[in-house]
Design an enzyme around this catalytic site. Structure first.
Site, PDB file in Angstrom:
ATOM      1  CG  MET A   1      85.826  58.784  50.762  1.00 48.99           C
ATOM      2  SD  MET A   1      86.383  57.184  51.132  1.00 48.99           S
ATOM      3  CE  MET A   1      86.473  56.510  49.490  1.00 48.99           C
ATOM      4  CG  LEU A 396      88.168  64.311  42.728  1.00 48.29           C
ATOM      5  CD1 LEU A 396      88.637  64.715  41.347  1.00 48.29           C
ATOM      6  CD2 LEU A 396      88.522  65.391  43.754  1.00 48.29           C
ATOM      7  CD  GLU A 397      82.486  61.512  48.375  1.00 48.76           C
ATOM      8  OE1 GLU A 397      81.671  62.190  49.030  1.00 48.76           O
ATOM      9  OE2 GLU A 397      83.053  60.499  48.813  1.00 48.76           O
ATOM     10  CG  HIS A 398      82.392  68.227  45.973  1.00 50.94           C
ATOM     11  ND1 HIS A 398      81.322  68.615  46.734  1.00 50.94           N
ATOM     12  CD2 HIS A 398      83.298  67.706  46.836  1.00 50.94           C
ATOM     13  CE1 HIS A 398      81.575  68.369  48.013  1.00 50.94           C
ATOM     14  NE2 HIS A 398      82.766  67.808  48.099  1.00 50.94           N
TER      15      HIS A 398
END
Length: 571
Positions: A1, A396-398
């Protein structure tokens, strides 16, 4: 996001036309033969990868053995394509001339190919697109008049996700190399330990046993369930009660002796945390921005009443791994933190769940150890107590570690009780396969999970549950990708459709609210579908999510005014 002015999440270019051609059948599949004769043996060695990569050669260091997921035993092959390498793993097997062999393997994950070359006649291959569960590939080949060795292989596809293979076989006449010995009764599992607990469940973990294809869990001497991996959660237990557990290992030869006994005690019982309302059967989720990126600046009191779950975006990481905190941004206009807390309490009094979101496009919280898992659970629970949050959203996008994130969420659940609201917002790539870390986490915490609102945007074309490629922004894209989660193990009540609230809310993938409503109708009622229609309906589907309430307000709340009533009217 994303916190940048153009919305949420970064653009990913995924499989496009070239892969679509493959999916349409660019490679032919050799026909299947009859069953192997009684004298046939499996001439492949280390066919279950129980001895690591012995007898196998993988290109560019692309192969490794893993303990999960496995089809049988304690190990499987993981092949990871990278750049111009397709993760090809080969083995030369001894064969008889002028003989027929049946080649088979169990596979899952990214695009997977199985084949044989150097047959002396016609080399063969078969393949499958990405699959969320184990699938068997089978083909046959015949050796030439002087062929004594044939190379069998698996490989993935360029730029695609890793694949897994297990229990490979090449059945036919013995070419002089013999076969691996048959299975022996496995040893008893070691390392049995109690993991996370809730008021009604105990999670057990143990060490894998070589040659095992499964495990049995015993409670007070009685078998209560079976498992294929090295972890299992025993449910249906009484609060604040001690239980004794043992585990055995199994395979085709039989069952091992029982492990040492461990004792686990369930947590104290509890209902919703004080003041926490229940999430409705069909819910609308919206992310509230704790920053100003050009969208309408809101206080929580201004969030449209259609939203049932409001995710405060975002928590901040500290210098301690896994630990989070929250810093109210002055840009959103609150005169004091007390005013912000009062708004949370007012929303909860109105029946809304206000939760803290962790991650986002720029946020990164590392949970990769027992210490960081505990730090996450402790700090999140402290924020819930301080601010009145009803739960947590995982965005969590990593990259995540499913083992330790699961432990963290289990610990948080034990603290917060059964009223914890737990949501997730993975990107599309994260939920393409049950072998992915996000999908594994969701399944690991299924008993405490509220909803997964996958981000159906900023991804490009993707595979649906039928193996076909669908374009972003269509009804088919929403329904065929939701189908992967619905058929992959999540309950319909745990699946929501995440979309941007306006054309400014994301770099790509905005869909008109009418498309969202049609997709919900298709999944819940079997009506208003596109070319893809699920084999069954899911009337319990939870609803929809949007980034963000601020972008929705910027567009006059057009999204929530259209989608909200439709969600709440689902069967």
């Amino acid at each position: 996001m994303e916190r940048a002015p153009d919305g949420r999440g970064r653009i990913r270019t995924w499989i496009g036309g070239a892969v679509a051609v493959l999916a349409a059948g660019a490679l032919s599949v050799t026909g299947l033969s009859g069953s192997a004769q009684a004298a046939d043996i499996n001439v492949a060695k280390n066919a279950g990868y129980e001895s690591g990569l012995a007898n196998w050669t993988c290109s560019a260091g692309s192969g490794a053995t893993v303990g999960s997921p496995v089809h049988g035993g304690a190990a499987a092959l993981r092949g990871t394509p990278a750049g111009q390498d397709n993760a090809k793993c080969t083995q030369a097997v001894a064969v008889q001339p002028n003989s027929t062999y049946t080649l088979s393997a169990w596979v899952q994950g990214g695009y997977v190919y199985l084949g044989a070359e150097g047959t002396g006649t016609t080399d063969v291959s078969t393949w499958t697109p990405d699959s969320s569960g184990w699938k068997q590939l089978t083909t046959t080949f015949r050796t030439g008049a002087s062929t004594r060795s044939v190379t069998v292989y698996t490989h993935g596809w360029y730029g695609q996700t890793p694949y897994y293979a297990d229990d490979l076989s090449v059945f036919g006449p013995d070419g002089g190399g013999g076969s691996d010995p048959g299975p022996q009764i496995p040893a008893a599992p070691g390392g049995l330990a109690v993991g996370s607990v809730t008021s009604s469940s105990v999670t057990l973990n143990w060490n894998g046993v070589s040659g095992a294809t499964g495990y049995n869990v015993y409670r007070s001497g009685t078998k209560v369930q079976s498992a294929t991996g090295t972890s299992s959660t025993v449910t249906g237990l009484a609060p604040n009660t001690s239980y004794d557990f043992q585990v055995t290992a199994t395979n085709a030869a039989g069952e091992s002796a029982r492990s040492a006994t461990v004792t686990g005690r369930t947590a104290q019982g509890g209902g919703n945390p004080p003041g926490n309302p229940a999430v409705p059967k069909h819910a609308l989720t919206g992310y509230w921005q704790n920053f100003n990126n050009g969208a309408a600046v809101q206080k929580l009191r201004d969030v449209q009443s259609q939203y049932d779950i409001i995710a405060v975006s975002f928590a901040d990481a500290t210098a301690t791994p896994g630990q989070i905190t929250f810093n109210l941004d002055p840009a959103v206009g609150y005169g004091s933190v007390a005013d912000f807390k009062a708004d949370i309490a007012a929303k909860k009094a109105a029946g809304k769940s206000v939760i803290i979101s962790v991650g986002g496009e720029k946020g990164n919280v590392t949970i990769n150890s027992d210490a960081s898992a505990t730090a996450f659970a402790d700090s999140t629970y402290a924020l819930m107590q301080e601010y009145g949050f009803s739960g947590v959203d995982i965005d969590l996008e990593h990259g995540i570690n499913s083992t330790y994130l699961t432990k963290a969420l289990r610990q948080l659940s034990a603290k917060a009780g059964s009223g914890l609201v737990l949501t997730m917002a993975p990107q599309t790539i994260d939920m393409q396969s049950t072998s992915g870390e996000y999908f594994k986490t969701a399944l690991n915490v299924k008993d405490i999970l509220t909803v997964v609102n996958m981000q159906y945007y900023n991804s490009g074309s993707m595979l649906g549950c039928d193996g076909k490629v669908y374009s972003q922004g269509s009804v088919d894209f929403l329904t065929a990708l939701a189908c992967i989660q619905l058929e992959g193990g999540l309950a319909p009540s745990q699946v929501g459709l995440g979309v941007p609230a306006s054309t400014r809310g994301a770099g790509s993938g905005y869909v008109d609210p009418s498309i969202v409503k049609n997709a919900l109708d298709c999944l819940a009622r079997g009506t208003n579908c596109g070319s893809f229609k699920p084999s069954r309906t899911y009337p319990g589907i939870r609803g929809a999510m949007t980034w963000s309430t601020n972008w929705d307000a910027t567009a006059g709340n057009a999204w929530s005014n259209a989608v909200g009533p439709h969600v709440h009217a689902l069967p």
